[in-house]
Design a protein around this motif. Structure first.
Motif, mmCIF file in Angstrom:
data_model
loop_
_atom_site.group_PDB
_atom_site.id
_atom_site.type_symbol
_atom_site.label_atom_id
_atom_site.label_comp_id
_atom_site.label_asym_id
_atom_site.label_seq_id
_atom_site.Cartn_x
_atom_site.Cartn_y
_atom_site.Cartn_z
ATOM 1 N N ALA A 1 0.800 -1.157 0.004
ATOM 2 C CA ALA A 1 -0.061 -0.071 -0.090
ATOM 3 C C ALA A 1 0.736 1.241 -0.033
ATOM 4 O O ALA A 1 2.214 1.084 0.577
ATOM 5 C CB ALA A 1 -0.994 -0.100 1.234
ATOM 6 N N GLN A 2 0.402 2.432 -0.561
ATOM 7 C CA GLN A 2 1.078 3.546 -0.511
ATOM 8 C C GLN A 2 0.904 4.389 0.494
ATOM 9 O O GLN A 2 1.749 5.134 0.921
ATOM 10 C CB GLN A 2 0.181 4.399 -1.573
ATOM 11 N N GLY A 3 0.125 3.948 1.509
ATOM 12 C CA GLY A 3 0.309 4.315 3.009
ATOM 13 C C GLY A 3 -0.434 3.799 4.048
ATOM 14 O O GLY A 3 -1.044 2.618 3.870
ATOM 15 N N GLN A 4 -0.194 3.782 5.336
ATOM 16 C CA GLN A 4 -0.574 2.941 6.394
ATOM 17 C C GLN A 4 -1.631 3.808 7.146
ATOM 18 O O GLN A 4 -1.360 4.863 8.034
ATOM 19 C CB GLN A 4 0.458 2.556 7.452
ATOM 20 N N PHE A 5 -3.003 3.325 6.933
ATOM 21 C CA PHE A 5 -4.204 4.112 7.624
ATOM 22 C C PHE A 5 -5.099 3.175 7.913
ATOM 23 O O PHE A 5 -5.106 2.122 7.248
ATOM 24 C CB PHE A 5 -4.726 5.130 6.563
ATOM 25 N N ASN B 1 0.029 18.751 -9.810
ATOM 26 C CA ASN B 1 0.559 17.403 -9.369
ATOM 27 C C ASN B 1 -0.471 17.048 -8.352
ATOM 28 O O ASN B 1 -0.943 17.775 -7.683
ATOM 29 C CB ASN B 1 1.931 17.739 -8.804
ATOM 30 N N GLN B 2 -0.897 15.704 -8.320
ATOM 31 C CA GLN B 2 -1.937 15.199 -7.721
ATOM 32 C C GLN B 2 -1.353 13.978 -6.897
ATOM 33 O O GLN B 2 -1.989 12.738 -7.390
ATOM 34 C CB GLN B 2 -3.200 15.041 -8.672
ATOM 35 N N PRO B 3 -0.563 13.981 -6.085
ATOM 36 C CA PRO B 3 -0.238 12.786 -5.012
ATOM 37 C C PRO B 3 -1.404 12.398 -4.341
ATOM 38 O O PRO B 3 -1.787 13.220 -3.604
ATOM 39 C CB PRO B 3 1.051 13.264 -4.573
ATOM 40 N N ASN B 4 -1.770 11.134 -4.150
ATOM 41 C CA ASN B 4 -2.448 10.609 -3.430
ATOM 42 C C ASN B 4 -1.984 9.229 -2.923
ATOM 43 O O ASN B 4 -1.591 8.323 -3.568
ATOM 44 C CB ASN B 4 -3.897 10.129 -4.363
ATOM 45 N N TYR B 5 -2.270 9.198 -1.640
ATOM 46 C CA TYR B 5 -1.856 8.001 -0.754
ATOM 47 C C TYR B 5 -2.728 7.406 0.213
ATOM 48 O O TYR B 5 -3.478 7.979 1.199
ATOM 49 C CB TYR B 5 -0.535 8.578 0.198
ATOM 50 N N THR B 6 -3.374 6.097 -0.170
ATOM 51 C CA THR B 6 -4.523 5.671 0.552
ATOM 52 C C THR B 6 -4.093 4.082 0.762
ATOM 53 O O THR B 6 -3.119 3.502 0.498
ATOM 54 C CB THR B 6 -5.692 5.459 -0.328
ATOM 55 N N GLY C 1 -9.163 6.528 5.371
ATOM 56 C CA GLY C 1 -9.168 6.600 3.881
ATOM 57 C C GLY C 1 -7.600 7.017 3.635
ATOM 58 O O GLY C 1 -6.879 6.015 2.923
ATOM 59 N N GLY C 2 -7.204 8.010 3.638
ATOM 60 C CA GLY C 2 -5.770 8.324 3.303
ATOM 61 C C GLY C 2 -5.438 9.702 3.070
ATOM 62 O O GLY C 2 -6.283 10.759 3.396
ATOM 63 N N ASN C 3 -4.544 10.186 2.550
ATOM 64 C CA ASN C 3 -3.996 11.514 2.246
ATOM 65 C C ASN C 3 -4.114 11.797 0.697
ATOM 66 O O ASN C 3 -3.752 10.938 0.080
ATOM 67 C CB ASN C 3 -2.688 11.778 2.495
ATOM 68 N N ASN C 4 -4.560 12.940 0.458
ATOM 69 C CA ASN C 4 -4.494 13.453 -1.019
ATOM 70 C C ASN C 4 -4.424 14.830 -1.072
ATOM 71 O O ASN C 4 -4.510 15.641 -0.177
ATOM 72 C CB ASN C 4 -5.983 13.028 -1.683
#
Length: 700
Positions: free
Chosen positions: A529-533, A585-590, A548-551
């Protein structure tokens, strides 16, 4: 961005080259917020008077702009700051003619003619300027809102741009696409439609510079909003505007900042509201819940004047500044009844589950599907209870984060949780505006401004524990800078060079993380996963929870232009274009999201009914209706915009001017920094007319 786009360093180098060679760069011209004064000078018999000196003196700063009439008696004074002027016409052998109180607004093209009487220069004929009954110099149609109106009109939240709704043809479109008379609803100033144009396509200008971004794919979203105390004027141009205005799908909304004057001016203010001054919500009164804490503090300070340091530097008549700060500190109650499972539900007991009409709801075992006729049905759990050994271990651990009921449920057993804390949305906002104006010489003037604001909002957790309901922040950050140099090269040629940028950041940031392996998710899945949530869970009838995550979305707009005005006989020419580099730029980490419905625990696996199934029962069994664990590509988009135009304001007669112009705009296709997406028009694609076997005429 891909290699064919200018980077920041190359844009800066290009600006320096063109600033040092303005004449060579006059093919580039952009939108202009400053005014233009034009007219003719004649003698009492109506003959043209060439060589007359026209002087425009800005009363606030005593700054003078001069030109001379040409052989046709025509003069043009472009790039004049908004404000009140005294205009003087002089020529040896004639009396001096003076017109006082000439007020110029944003992008206004004002016609002011003089008739010089025979006499000596020391003799003066002074008249007071009056409003024109008919505008014969400009075909633009719009609405002007000056500093006095900005100060006097009520503004919720003190958003200067909301005054644009005073313009004819301006409508606000809410996120659902319908028209509303509340411009402060979600959608904000970006959602304005002018004369039928699309939302998010208007051109926003600040001191003539682009004040837009391409947040989340919108062509034109508003960036910085100056406080009313720092704004000089706002104009909404709805149609028939000059060819110099482009990159708009509707109108042009232009604002200007105040400049310093020879006198020091200052304003300090505070707008204050709290729960004592406000009524309770309807839900709060209905449930005997007292008013929640409410606080709105909006302080601010604005100072402008000359740069004056005693015995060191006297900037009166040449160096001026503006400084503005505004803050918003608010706590807003967000009362909301919620639905959580009862202790019996948590144990798998749904024996008391019922609909609003009191009819029992039966929970069915998804593993007991049997064919009955042409359909399929399931068998109910004995006693309407899910055995403890059937409860999913991940679901059991997630239940520990759900609060207990503390409020009488409604007829269907819902709305049983009344938050006793965490019902306040906290918002903090700070905005800064800094501007300097410098009169370098009689023919050179320089101006620069820098703007910045940051807004961060901490959402309510409604008494739910961390991490499933916060704390999380919504953050918005804007900054921008604009530098411009105006040069009078000759009485018939004036050039201004402008260079700058805007940056807008929107982010949803979780302040805490969570290791999903603690819930029982496989370590190899979590590692990918791109992030731990904490997973995000949604239900049909219960309150959802999770992180959910960060965006985020970072939009940057670099621009460069040079504006030129040339007088030739009875023609006043403006020509050129513009270039912008647009980045998004649209980084998303969920981690993962799961949705639960009645589907897995209803009688018929395909057809739902009101008396069977429960979404929390499906959750206990570990059976989501849908789920996803996205891996975002975090795209970095970019495009380039060009605009070319020519405008000829042809003075045919003293009461007739033809505004002739043409414009060419080009928005390049989107590119992605790492070439991970093929977006936009492909010029190498085969034409449909050349595809073998494709019948474009219809028939067989």
């Amino acid at each position: 961005m891909s290699k064919n786009y200018l980077g920041k360093g190359r844009v800066g180098l290009l600006a320096r080259v063109c600033l040092s060679g303005v004449l060579a760069c006059t093919a580039v011209l952009a939108q202009e917020s400053r005014a233009t004064l034009t007219g003719t000078v004649t003698d009492p018999q109506g003959a043209a008077v060439p060589g007359a000196t026209i002087t425009a003196k800005l009363l606030a700063t005593n700054a003078e702009t001069k030109t001379t009439t040409n052989a046709a008696g025509l003069y043009v004074l472009p790039f004049l700051d908004t404000g009140t002027y005294t205009i003087t016409a002089t020529l040896a052998g004639f009396k001096t003619a003076v017109k006082d109180g000439v007020s110029l607004g944003i992008s206004e093209r004002r016609q002011l003619d003089f008739v010089l009487e025979v006499g000596v220069v020391s003799e003066t004929v002074t008249v007071s300027a009056s409003a024109e009954l008919l505008d014969t110099a400009d075909a633009n149609r719009g609405t002007d809102i000056d500093a006095q109106k900005i100060a006097d009109l009520p503004l919720l939240g003190k958003n200067t741009y909301t005054l644009a709704y005073q313009a004819n043809g301006a409508l606000h479109i809410n996120p659902q696409g319908s028209i509303t008379d509340r411009p402060y609803d979600n959608g904000g100033m970006d959602a304005i439609r002018i004369n039928g144009g699309q939302a998010f396509t208007n051109e926003y200008l600040l001191d003539g510079a682009p004040n837009t971004n391409v947040e989340r794919g919108n062509p034109n979203s508003l960036s910085f909003v100056p406080p009313p105390e720092a704004a000089e004027e706002l104009t909404v141009m709805s149609n028939n505007y000059d060819a110099q205005y482009g990159r708009t799908g509707g109108g042009v909304i232009s604002a200007t900042l105040k400049s310093g004057t020879n006198k020091l001016h200052g304003t300090a203010y505070e707008y204050f509201r709290n729960k004592v001054l406000n009524a309770n919500t309807w839900q709060g009164n209905a449930n005997n819940t007292p008013r929640g804490p409410f606080q709105w503090n909006q302080p601010g300070v604005t100072v402008n004047g000359p740069v004056y340091i005693p015995k060191v530097y006297d900037g009166r008549n040449k160096t001026f500044f503006l400084f503005s700060w505004e803050g918003i500190y608010q706590n807003i109650p967000n009362y909301l009844l919620q639905t959580v499972p009862t202790d019996a539900n948590r144990a798998g007991d749904f024996s008391s589950a019922h609909a609003f009409n009191g009819t029992p709801i039966t929970i069915y075992d998804p593993t007991t599907v049997q064919q009955v006729g042409s359909g399929y049905v399931r068998q109910p759990f004995p006693g309407n209870k899910i055995p403890s050994n059937r409860i999913d271990p991940v679901a059991a651990k997630m239940m520990q984060f759900m609060p207990e009921p503390n409020f009488p449920a409604d007829a269907a057993g819902f709305n049983n949780y009344n938050p006793q804390s965490g019902t306040v949305t906290m918002e903090r906002y700070n905005a800064y505006t800094i501007k300097f104006d410098q009169v370098i010489t009689q023919s050179e003037r320089f101006s620069i401004h820098y703007v910045e604001n940051k807004r961060w909002q901490t959402g309510p957790d409604y008494g739910w524990p961390t991490p499933v309901k916060g704390p999380n922040n919504f953050e918005r950050y804007n900054q921008g800078a604009n530098a411009q140099l105006t040069s009078t090269l000759s009485p018939s040629m004036v050039v201004t060079t402008r260079f700058g940028f805007t940056e807008h950041i929107f982010a949803n940031i979780m302040k805490t993380t969570y290791d999903p392996t603690q819930l029982g998710f496989p370590a190899d899945q979590v590692a990918q996963a791109q992030g731990q949530f904490f997973p995000n869970l949604s239900f049909s009838n219960y309150t959802g929870f999770g992180q959910g995550g960060n965006n985020s979305d970072t939009s940057t707009n670099w621009y460069f232009n040079v504006a030129a005005n040339k007088v030739m006989g009875s023609h006043s020419l403006k020509f050129g274009g513009e270039v912008r580099d647009l980045f998004d730029n649209q980084p998303n980490y969920t981690f993962a999201s799961f949705s639960f419905s009645n589907g897995w625990t209803q009688r018929d696996p395909v057809n739902a009914d009101a008396n069977s199934g429960n979404d929390f029962a499906s959750f206990l069994l570990g059976l989501p209706a849908s789920g996803s664990a996205p891996y975002s590509a975090s795209p970095a988009f970019g495009s380039r915009y060009y605009g070319l135009y020519i405008q000829d304001d042809w003075r045919i007669a003293h009461n007739l001017t033809l505004n002739l112009g043409g414009r060419w705009d080009y928005d390049s296709p989107l590119t992605e920094r790492f070439n991970r997406e093929n977006a936009g028009f492909d010029p190498t694609a085969t034409s449909p007319l050349q595809v073998p076997g494709l019948n474009l005429k219809g028939g067989l």
